[in-house]
Write a protein that holds these residues in place. Structure first.
Motif, PDB file in Angstrom:
ATOM      1  N   ARG A  26      -7.087  20.031   9.487  1.00 22.08           N
ATOM      2  CA  ARG A  26      -6.475  19.303  10.605  1.00 22.08           C
ATOM      3  C   ARG A  26      -7.368  19.402  11.850  1.00 22.08           C
ATOM      4  O   ARG A  26      -7.535  18.441  12.600  1.00 22.08           O
ATOM      5  CB  ARG A  26      -5.099  19.939  10.831  1.00 22.08           C
ATOM      6  N   GLU A  27      -7.966  20.596  12.055  1.00 20.89           N
ATOM      7  CA  GLU A  27      -8.807  20.803  13.246  1.00 20.89           C
ATOM      8  C   GLU A  27     -10.010  19.855  13.230  1.00 20.89           C
ATOM      9  O   GLU A  27     -10.485  19.428  14.277  1.00 20.89           O
ATOM     10  CB  GLU A  27      -9.341  22.251  13.311  1.00 20.89           C
ATOM     11  N   MET A  28     -10.505  19.553  12.029  1.00 21.46           N
ATOM     12  CA  MET A  28     -11.658  18.653  11.944  1.00 21.46           C
ATOM     13  C   MET A  28     -11.272  17.267  12.492  1.00 21.46           C
ATOM     14  O   MET A  28     -12.012  16.660  13.275  1.00 21.46           O
ATOM     15  CB  MET A  28     -12.123  18.541  10.489  1.00 21.46           C
ATOM     16  N   GLU A  42     -19.761  19.464   7.208  1.00 25.22           N
ATOM     17  CA  GLU A  42     -19.023  20.134   6.104  1.00 25.22           C
ATOM     18  C   GLU A  42     -18.213  19.138   5.276  1.00 25.22           C
ATOM     19  O   GLU A  42     -17.978  19.361   4.085  1.00 25.22           O
ATOM     20  CB  GLU A  42     -18.011  21.189   6.577  1.00 25.22           C
ATOM     21  N   TYR A  43     -17.752  18.069   5.938  1.00 29.53           N
ATOM     22  CA  TYR A  43     -16.958  17.073   5.209  1.00 29.53           C
ATOM     23  C   TYR A  43     -17.798  16.441   4.087  1.00 29.53           C
ATOM     24  O   TYR A  43     -17.356  16.326   2.937  1.00 29.53           O
ATOM     25  CB  TYR A  43     -16.471  15.997   6.172  1.00 29.53           C
ATOM     26  N   ALA A  47     -17.407  16.669   0.046  1.00 27.15           N
ATOM     27  CA  ALA A  47     -17.305  15.457  -0.796  1.00 27.15           C
ATOM     28  C   ALA A  47     -18.341  15.508  -1.912  1.00 27.15           C
ATOM     29  O   ALA A  47     -18.052  15.184  -3.069  1.00 27.15           O
ATOM     30  CB  ALA A  47     -17.497  14.213   0.060  1.00 27.15           C
ATOM     31  N   GLY A  48     -19.555  15.934  -1.555  1.00 25.31           N
ATOM     32  CA  GLY A  48     -20.627  16.045  -2.552  1.00 25.31           C
ATOM     33  C   GLY A  48     -20.300  17.112  -3.586  1.00 25.31           C
ATOM     34  O   GLY A  48     -20.511  16.911  -4.784  1.00 25.31           O
ATOM     35  N   ARG A  49     -19.781  18.230  -3.120  1.00 29.10           N
ATOM     36  CA  ARG A  49     -19.453  19.333  -4.026  1.00 29.10           C
ATOM     37  C   ARG A  49     -18.413  18.883  -5.056  1.00 29.10           C
ATOM     38  O   ARG A  49     -18.440  19.284  -6.212  1.00 29.10           O
ATOM     39  CB  ARG A  49     -18.899  20.508  -3.202  1.00 29.10           C
ATOM     40  N   ARG A  50     -17.503  18.001  -4.621  1.00 27.59           N
ATOM     41  CA  ARG A  50     -16.457  17.500  -5.520  1.00 27.59           C
ATOM     42  C   ARG A  50     -16.918  16.272  -6.321  1.00 27.59           C
ATOM     43  O   ARG A  50     -16.102  15.622  -6.984  1.00 27.59           O
ATOM     44  CB  ARG A  50     -15.212  17.135  -4.709  1.00 27.59           C
TER      45      ARG A  50
END
Ligand SMILES: Cc1cc2nc3c(=O)[nH]c(=O)nc-3n(C[C@H](O)[C@H](O)[C@H](O)COP(=O)(O)OP(=O)(O)OC[C@H]3O[C@@H](n4cnc5c(N)ncnc54)[C@H](O)[C@@H]3O)c2cc1C
Length: 415
Positions: A26-28, A42-43, A47-50
């Protein structure tokens, strides 16, 4: 996307996308809107990690080799958390990487696409210039040959992700006097000497996604970074218009969807004159109209995705369908957000609910990736072309001949 249209695998993928959207802190979202974050590295890493970047791209480069139905389904879910995040999600992986996969060398695919789909690097797409975005082919950024390199000069503006980008996909005039189709080259420009990005815009919405100005001053780029070769920018541009516009449409559906849920819940809880406000037709009908529009938006997006996936639809028809979808969905999304704000009264206009952010964010959808006026131009051009070639209604009854006085040549005067 409608559940009953989806296969088990697609539903599983949608669930993965929903889990990713639920992961977003939420903070993002709040810090991006407050511009405490200028680029959410980090977003993209997550996304890449997933393995949720570049779904339509080949597995060998880190994609999943899926189609447009899956891509738009995931784009809708990605749009739910925030429009700004969805813009970043789409531009680097869906738009830039598709162009590199289609028009770049194997070396470039390894250099750009593989790390980008892992979420390690980012690429921005640079078409719009201070002198104009709609008149794209008049771009003033130039590239001149110097030995085996090209030297780029010019400025691009409103570039999503400019702040965090490692690569810039830049269109530059390499053959300035030539007709539009032959005057431009699309270069992949690494962040290097002479490339400067400036985060300077006080945006109404989609904040924190790094949208900025890109200044290119004597930037040296090897010729091998030209996608589709020198003066070959036109097909690259045409290829990109599909992910730009259909992707935008799909994520806009997702971004506005929560507004309908919030307004529905609110109008059943809030009371006036002794009853829930949903019982007043003026309120309930606005919610009903919003649901209707949401379903119509989804239907149109799904049909267009199927049309492209089928590979049976001509390029011109695809262009028309994509433009119709972008225009229709983005305008109806605006109506939906506006309805949802209205039925919530004053509180809908505050940051106690996110409707005001949704409304600010999705307003962009009618402007970027080609304004809706440009969509209208494309629809007009493609429709007349297709109709006059007789490709629209083959083997159908000629109803014009059914008028009582159809055979009145003296009255059928056209000029
Ligand atoms: C937040 C944000 C993010 C963006 N991200 C990117 C990005 O990542 N990459 C990128 O390259 N660009 C990006 N853009 C730029 C966007 O695509 C352009 O703003 C858009 O294409 C319009 O160009 P313009 O602003 O120069 O307006 P203009 O081209 O000056 O248009 C102004 C008005 O005139 C109308 N108009 C112009 N020509 C015609 C015509 N022939 N017929 C009818 N009407 C016409 C337009 O529809 C519009 O209403 C972004 C913009 C914003 C605000």
């Amino acid at each position: 996307m409608f559940d009953f249209l989806l296969t088990d695998d697609q539903l599983k993928l949608r669930n993965e996308a929903r889990e990713f959207t639920n992961w977003v802190p939420r903070e993002m979202i709040l810090d991006m809107d407050a511009e405490k974050i200028h680029f959410p590295h980090e977003y993209l890493k997550e996304a890449g990690r997933r393995n949720l970047l570049g779904l339509r791209l080949p597995k060998q480069y880190g994609g999943r080799g899926l189609g447009w139905v899956e891509d738009t389904m995931v784009a809708e879910e990605v749009g739910v958390a925030s429009y700004s995040l969805a813009c970043l999600w789409g531009v680097g992986a869906d738009i830039v990487c598709e162009a590199v996969v289609k028009y770049g060398t194997e070396e470039l695919k390894q250099e750009i696409v593989v790390p980008l789909l892992r979420g390690d690097v980012y690429a921005a797409e640079c078409l719009t210039e201070p002198r104009g975005g709609s008149d794209f082919f008049g771009a003033a950024t130039t590239a001149r040959k110097d030995g085996s390199d090209w030297i780029l000069n010019g400025q691009k503006r409103f570039i999503v992700g400019a702040e965090g980008a490692d690569w810039f996909m830049v269109y530059a005039a390499t053959n300035p006097g030539a007709p539009a189709r032959e005057r431009m080259t699309c270069f992949m420009v690494p962040r290097s000497a002479g490339v400067e990005s400036k985060y300077i815009y006080g945006l109404m919405g989609v904040r924190g996604g790094g949208a900025g100005r890109v200044i290119l001053s004597d930037v040296r780029v090897p010729e091998r970074y030209a996608l589709n070769g020198i003066n070959g920018g036109f097909p690259v541009f045409m290829t990109n218009m599909i992910p730009e516009r259909l992707g935008t449409a799909a994520m806009t559906v997702g971004s506005v969807r929560p507004a309908v849920d919030i307004a529905t819940r609110y109008t059943t809880q809030r009371k006036a004159f002794g009853k829930p406000i949903a019982a007043f037709e003026a309120v309930g009908f606005r919610v009903a109209d919003s649901v209707l529009m949401l379903d119509a938006m989804r239907s149109m997006g799904y049909t267009t995705a199927c049309a492209i996936d089928s590979e049976k639809v001509s390029a011109g028809r695809c262009r028309r369908m994509v433009s119709e979808t972008k225009k229709f969905i983005t305008e109806r999304a605006w109506d939906v957000a506006n309805n949802c704000m209205q039925v919530m009264g004053g509180i809908g206009y505050t940051n106690v609910y996110p409707i005001e952010r949704i409304l600010r964010d999705i307003r962009l959808s009618m402007i970027w990736v080609g304004t809706n006026e440009i969509m209208q131009l494309i629809i007009q051009n493609e429709w007349y072309k297709e109709f006059l070639k007789g490709h629209v209604n083959e083997n159908v009854r000629d109803v014009e001949a059914d008028a009582l006085n159809a055979d009145a040549p003296d009255e059928k005067v056209f000029g």
